[in-house]
Design an enzyme around this catalytic site. Structure first.
Site, PDB file in Angstrom:
ATOM      1  NE  ARG A 122      -4.511  -1.405   1.844  1.00 40.96           N
ATOM      2  CZ  ARG A 122      -4.587  -2.550   2.781  1.00 40.96           C
ATOM      3  NH1 ARG A 122      -3.791  -2.638   3.916  1.00 40.96           N
ATOM      4  NH2 ARG A 122      -5.580  -3.481   2.609  1.00 40.96           N
ATOM      5  N   GLY A 123       1.957   1.371   0.744  1.00 42.57           N
ATOM      6  CA  GLY A 123       2.877   2.314   0.631  1.00 42.57           C
ATOM      7  C   GLY A 123       3.407   2.758  -0.502  1.00 42.57           C
TER       8      GLY A 123
END
Length: 420
Positions: free
Chosen positions: A359-360
């Site tokens: 997600r980052g």
């Protein structure tokens, strides 16, 4: 806008593609119940035994589409409490930029705003209402269905499309829904209208706050104090993009894709890691220490409290300019590109910081593109990434209780090490 972009950081949450669950829609016709099963937008029809009840949505049919839109506009313009203008907020550039980027690209995934008491967190979020652009919705639909995207259509609208009906389309402002801490699960998810069932023999579904927030913003003040059962509901909706309600022997599902914005005071407790990870970006807000700036904030607030209408009128030109920049950035976003080399370096930073999941990486790419679109450029620069990457990653780092340095500084140090 220059002041907004000067010192900021941001983040973005990935919007994973999820197919909606298998959904059944029932309708009573001449003694037989027609059953429509939907899977990923494809309908399969069949017939079952006669039933005493039929299913409908309470929120439809109350007013004609024209009446509904007209009433909405009257309420929004004349009867709402005056909102403090976004352009009038002094300082807090990081928080303001995070909010703007999420309006430009809702797939960033929302913002978690943590900071001291009385630093304007709630005021800033609620001031965003005036800047929200208009979107196309199906007239009279309680779920703000997108007439062009099946993933954002309610089951009723999908059925109408499959029948070949012409949908009436109107433009409506993006909704901002406040989720009170004391809200019940029925109010959030929706419930069955028991009175209608008893009096008319109809099981009617009454949509909740998640239905209203679809394609809009869901704001939770003091999110770290939210009850665990409501946190579970938000996690489920954020993961699937759909809200499923099981009540009184029937199952109802509707799209629930929203920008999740939360605010809170870290002294009142930490968020569950599962919920924290759902926020695309994390903004830290501190108390203003400069005396002159504090005086300016106090004076501006005094002017607003004395005459809200006159104060809002004085910022009307700045508000319109910012709204135009947001609208332009939204339309320009699709043409923004990011070089493969920069993507590799972003992922290298995430890997070196031991960030769990991907997600980052996804959020940082999206946030950098949104910032580039806001600046009116079609290509992401390293400077854009430097501005947004601390807000995208700081809340995803594993916490070390013995670490004295701020997590945002750790991200910045690693960024300059990789991008040098």
């Amino acid at each position: 806008m220059a002041s907004t972009l000067r010192t900021s950081s941001i983040g973005v949450l990935s919007s994973r593609h999820h197919s909606p669950p298998s959904i059944y829609s029932l309708s009573l016709t001449k003694g037989k119940v027609s059953v429509s099963k939907f899977w990923g937008g494809i309908g399969f029809h069949g017939v079952k035994e006669k039933s005493q009840f039929s299913v409908l949505s309470v929120a439809t049919g109350i007013n004609s589409p024209q009446q509904h839109i007209q009433i909405q506009r009257i309420v929004s313009k004349e009867r709402q409490r005056p909102v403090y203008p976004f352009s009038a907020i002094v300082g807090q550039d990081e928080m303001k930029l995070c909010l703007l980027l999420n309006v430009i690209d809702p797939k960033i995934g929302g913002v978690m705003i943590m900071g001291d008491r009385g630093t304007g967190k709630s005021t800033t979020v609620r001031s965003l209402v005036d800047l929200l652009p208009e979107i196309k919705v199906v007239a009279g639909d309680p779920y703000n269905s997108d007439p062009e995207d099946p993933e954002f259509m309610s089951i009723e609208v999908r059925e109408r499309v499959l029948k070949g009906e012409q949908l009436e389309v109107v433009f409506s402002k993006i909704n901002m829904v406040d989720l009170p801490l004391g809200a019940t699960e029925d109010r959030v998810c929706g419930t069955i209208d028991i009175e209608k069932a008893l009096t008319e023999g109809v099981k009617a579904f009454e949509p909740g706050l998640l239905a209203k927030a679809n394609r809009g913003i869901l704001y939770v003040d003091e999110v770290n104090l939210l009850d665990d059962h409501l946190v579970d509901v938000l996690l489920d909706s954020a993961a699937s993009g759909w809200n499923t309600v099981e009540r009184e022997g029937i199952s109802i599902a509707h799209p629930a894709r929203f920008i999740l914005i939360g605010s809170g005071n870290p002294e009142e407790g930490e968020l569950r890691p599962q919920l924290l990870d759902r926020f695309g970006m994390h903004a830290q807000v501190g108390t203003v220490r400069e005396a002159e700036l504090r005086v300016k904030i106090v004076e501006e607030r005094g002017r607003f409290d004395k005459n809200p209408k006159e104060f809002r009128d004085s910022y009307e030109a700045e508000q319109e300019k910012l709204q135009q920049e947001i609208t332009s950035a939204r339309s320009f976003l699709a043409s923004v590109e990011i070089d493969h080399e920069l993507k590799v370096k972003i992922s290298q930073v995430c890997a070196d910081l031991n960030v769990d999941g991907l997600r980052g990486d996804i959020v940082t790419n999206r946030a950098a593109k949104a910032l580039s679109a806001l600046k009116g450029r079609d290509r992401v620069s390293a400077e854009d990434i430097a501005i947004v990457i601390p807000n995208c990653l700081r809340h995803r780092l594993r916490k070390d209780p013995l670490e004295s340095i701020d997590s945002g500084l750790l991200v910045i140090e690693k960024f300059y090490e990789v991008f040098r």
